[in-house]
Design a protein around this motif. Sequence first.
Motif, PDB file in Angstrom:
ATOM      1  N   GLY A 184       7.237  11.550  13.754  1.00 57.15           N
ATOM      2  CA  GLY A 184       6.593  10.248  13.680  1.00 57.15           C
ATOM      3  C   GLY A 184       5.084  10.374  13.507  1.00 57.15           C
ATOM      4  N   LEU A 185       4.473  11.329  14.185  1.00 58.73           N
ATOM      5  CA  LEU A 185       3.030  11.554  14.051  1.00 58.73           C
ATOM      6  C   LEU A 185       2.679  12.038  12.649  1.00 58.73           C
ATOM      7  CD1 LEU A 185       2.316  13.239  17.513  1.00 58.73           C
ATOM      8  CD2 LEU A 185       1.571  10.960  16.767  1.00 58.73           C
ATOM      9  N   VAL A 186       3.521  12.902  12.095  1.00 59.07           N
ATOM     10  CA  VAL A 186       3.288  13.378  10.726  1.00 59.07           C
ATOM     11  C   VAL A 186       3.437  12.229   9.730  1.00 59.07           C
ATOM     12  CG1 VAL A 186       4.138  14.904   8.897  1.00 59.07           C
ATOM     13  CG2 VAL A 186       3.963  15.746  11.250  1.00 59.07           C
ATOM     14  N   ALA A 187       4.440  11.378   9.927  1.00 58.44           N
ATOM     15  CA  ALA A 187       4.651  10.230   9.040  1.00 58.44           C
ATOM     16  C   ALA A 187       3.485   9.253   9.106  1.00 58.44           C
ATOM     17  CB  ALA A 187       5.947   9.519   9.411  1.00 58.44           C
ATOM     18  N   LEU A 188       2.769   9.267  10.227  1.00 57.89           N
ATOM     19  CA  LEU A 188       1.638   8.352  10.399  1.00 57.89           C
ATOM     20  C   LEU A 188       0.482   8.685   9.447  1.00 57.89           C
ATOM     21  CD1 LEU A 188       0.522   6.003  12.097  1.00 57.89           C
ATOM     22  CD2 LEU A 188      -0.283   7.691  13.759  1.00 57.89           C
ATOM     23  N   ILE A 189       0.394   9.924   8.989  1.00 58.19           N
ATOM     24  CA  ILE A 189      -0.726  10.352   8.138  1.00 58.19           C
ATOM     25  C   ILE A 189      -0.764   9.578   6.816  1.00 58.19           C
ATOM     26  CG2 ILE A 189      -1.751  12.293   6.885  1.00 58.19           C
ATOM     27  CD1 ILE A 189      -0.649  14.118   9.136  1.00 58.19           C
ATOM     28  N   PRO A 190       0.310   9.592   5.995  1.00 60.17           N
ATOM     29  CA  PRO A 190       0.247   8.809   4.748  1.00 60.17           C
ATOM     30  C   PRO A 190       0.169   7.306   5.001  1.00 60.17           C
ATOM     31  CG  PRO A 190       2.451   9.711   5.073  1.00 60.17           C
ATOM     32  CD  PRO A 190       1.564  10.371   6.083  1.00 60.17           C
ATOM     33  N   VAL A 191       0.761   6.860   6.104  1.00 63.15           N
ATOM     34  CA  VAL A 191       0.704   5.426   6.418  1.00 63.15           C
ATOM     35  C   VAL A 191      -0.739   4.971   6.583  1.00 63.15           C
ATOM     36  CG1 VAL A 191       1.245   3.683   8.164  1.00 63.15           C
ATOM     37  CG2 VAL A 191       3.003   5.309   7.442  1.00 63.15           C
ATOM     38  N   MET A 192      -1.528   5.709   7.364  1.00 62.65           N
ATOM     39  CA  MET A 192      -2.903   5.293   7.637  1.00 62.65           C
ATOM     40  C   MET A 192      -3.852   5.619   6.483  1.00 62.65           C
ATOM     41  SD  MET A 192      -2.447   3.635  10.258  1.00 62.65           S
ATOM     42  CE  MET A 192      -4.162   3.101  10.361  1.00 62.65           C
ATOM     43  N   LEU A 193      -3.402   6.446   5.545  1.00 63.16           N
ATOM     44  CA  LEU A 193      -4.199   6.694   4.347  1.00 63.16           C
ATOM     45  C   LEU A 193      -4.101   5.521   3.369  1.00 63.16           C
ATOM     46  CD1 LEU A 193      -3.490  10.471   3.563  1.00 63.16           C
ATOM     47  CD2 LEU A 193      -5.661   9.466   4.294  1.00 63.16           C
ATOM     48  N   PHE A 194      -2.911   4.938   3.243  1.00 69.43           N
ATOM     49  CA  PHE A 194      -2.681   3.920   2.223  1.00 69.43           C
ATOM     50  C   PHE A 194      -2.703   2.492   2.767  1.00 69.43           C
ATOM     51  CE2 PHE A 194      -1.166   7.760   0.226  1.00 69.43           C
ATOM     52  CZ  PHE A 194      -1.538   7.597  -1.094  1.00 69.43           C
ATOM     53  N   LEU A 195      -2.536   2.311   4.063  1.00 70.36           N
ATOM     54  CA  LEU A 195      -2.566   0.960   4.640  1.00 70.36           C
ATOM     55  C   LEU A 195      -3.901   0.255   4.399  1.00 70.36           C
ATOM     56  CD1 LEU A 195      -0.902  -1.069   6.401  1.00 70.36           C
ATOM     57  CD2 LEU A 195      -2.006  -0.029   8.389  1.00 70.36           C
ATOM     58  N   PRO A 196      -5.045   0.892   4.651  1.00 70.47           N
ATOM     59  CA  PRO A 196      -6.323   0.209   4.395  1.00 70.47           C
ATOM     60  C   PRO A 196      -6.519  -0.164   2.927  1.00 70.47           C
ATOM     61  CG  PRO A 196      -6.648   2.107   5.824  1.00 70.47           C
ATOM     62  CD  PRO A 196      -5.242   2.203   5.296  1.00 70.47           C
ATOM     63  N   LEU A 197      -6.016   0.682   2.022  1.00 72.95           N
ATOM     64  CA  LEU A 197      -6.109   0.358   0.597  1.00 72.95           C
ATOM     65  C   LEU A 197      -5.333  -0.908   0.287  1.00 72.95           C
ATOM     66  CD1 LEU A 197      -6.906   1.001  -2.296  1.00 72.95           C
ATOM     67  CD2 LEU A 197      -4.936   2.547  -2.441  1.00 72.95           C
ATOM     68  N   GLY A 198      -4.138  -1.038   0.863  1.00 74.09           N
ATOM     69  CA  GLY A 198      -3.355  -2.254   0.666  1.00 74.09           C
ATOM     70  C   GLY A 198      -4.058  -3.483   1.216  1.00 74.09           C
ATOM     71  N   ALA A 199      -4.706  -3.332   2.373  1.00 73.93           N
ATOM     72  CA  ALA A 199      -5.428  -4.455   2.974  1.00 73.93           C
ATOM     73  C   ALA A 199      -6.577  -4.903   2.078  1.00 73.93           C
ATOM     74  CB  ALA A 199      -5.954  -4.068   4.356  1.00 73.93           C
ATOM     75  N   ARG A 200      -7.276  -3.949   1.461  1.00 73.62           N
ATOM     76  CA  ARG A 200      -8.367  -4.311   0.550  1.00 73.62           C
ATOM     77  C   ARG A 200      -7.837  -5.015  -0.692  1.00 73.62           C
ATOM     78  NH1 ARG A 200     -10.441   0.785   2.207  1.00 73.62           N
ATOM     79  NH2 ARG A 200      -9.624   1.812   0.325  1.00 73.62           N
ATOM     80  N   LEU A 201      -6.725  -4.531  -1.214  1.00 75.73           N
ATOM     81  CA  LEU A 201      -6.121  -5.185  -2.373  1.00 75.73           C
ATOM     82  C   LEU A 201      -5.670  -6.603  -2.032  1.00 75.73           C
ATOM     83  CD1 LEU A 201      -3.962  -2.245  -3.806  1.00 75.73           C
ATOM     84  CD2 LEU A 201      -6.054  -3.192  -4.786  1.00 75.73           C
ATOM     85  N   GLY A 202      -5.171  -6.784  -0.802  1.00 72.17           N
ATOM     86  CA  GLY A 202      -4.676  -8.088  -0.385  1.00 72.17           C
ATOM     87  C   GLY A 202      -5.747  -9.163  -0.401  1.00 72.17           C
ATOM     88  N   ARG A 203      -6.997  -8.795  -0.142  1.00 73.34           N
ATOM     89  CA  ARG A 203      -8.084  -9.773  -0.130  1.00 73.34           C
ATOM     90  C   ARG A 203      -8.373 -10.336  -1.514  1.00 73.34           C
ATOM     91  NH1 ARG A 203     -10.706  -5.445   2.843  1.00 73.34           N
ATOM     92  NH2 ARG A 203     -10.286  -5.679   5.073  1.00 73.34           N
ATOM     93  N   ARG A 204      -7.926  -9.648  -2.550  1.00 70.37           N
ATOM     94  CA  ARG A 204      -8.185 -10.079  -3.921  1.00 70.37           C
ATOM     95  C   ARG A 204      -7.037 -10.894  -4.507  1.00 70.37           C
ATOM     96  NH1 ARG A 204     -10.652  -4.420  -6.471  1.00 70.37           N
ATOM     97  NH2 ARG A 204     -12.234  -4.068  -4.856  1.00 70.37           N
TER      98      ARG A 204
END
Length: 249
Positions: free
Chosen positions: A202-222
């Motif tokens: 679960g900790l290893v899976a968290l790495i790609p999640v937290m890499l791409f989640l902020p990018l999605g949040a930035r895209l969502g604002r547009r």
Amino acid sequence: MDPAIVDPLALLLIFITLALGSLSKGITGVGLPVLAIPVLANVFGVERAVVVLVLPGLISNLWLIWVHRREAPLARRLAPFLLFGIAGGVIGTWLLSAASPVLLNRLLALWLGLYLLLLLTRPQFRIPGAERLSPLFGLIAGITQGATGISAPIIAPFLTSLGLVRQQFVFAIALAFTLLAIGQMSAILHYGLLTPQRLVEGLVALIPVMLFLPLGARLGRRISPRGFARLLVVVLLAMEARLLWISFA
């Protein structure tokens, strides 16, 4: 050592699905389990996939709550839904440890399919009396989250029927997922489903999640409100396809 852990193709597929699911989650608040659990379940089995994804799901939702913290007053309106959802999560995790979730997945597929049919034929459709029925929706969402790792087919139509804008929707669904995950995590620990190996995964899976989640949040604002509504329908259609696949394949 588990062969899947050292298989480069399996690891690459898991990374890609976690990345795409995290992008979707950052934009809409949903999508991570929809994409990730089928792939993880194919590699590790359903129970292990659900357990491994609990920690990444919990952390990603806490992050979205913080990003959209200005919408916090909405929590009071959602209190009955959230409280019953926590109780349902305990029941659902017991089902995960004691019974096959196939029937529950089929019921979810039927429910979401009917909702999408109405939504596509009547774009302004809202569930009548959704707010009055919030305890019932919360209980069902908690049970499905605990038993299958996915509750968005229940939560998303409920929140959509409350008429929330994107920021409110993302905050509300992240808050719901967080509380459901806390109840689910408590039951997982009680039934001994979280082994040290699964915690590390679960900790290893968290790495790609937290890499791409902020990018999605930035895209969502547009994204415009109409664009958000359309994207949400696409995600719900992906959920329906996933439910049909695992229920009848």
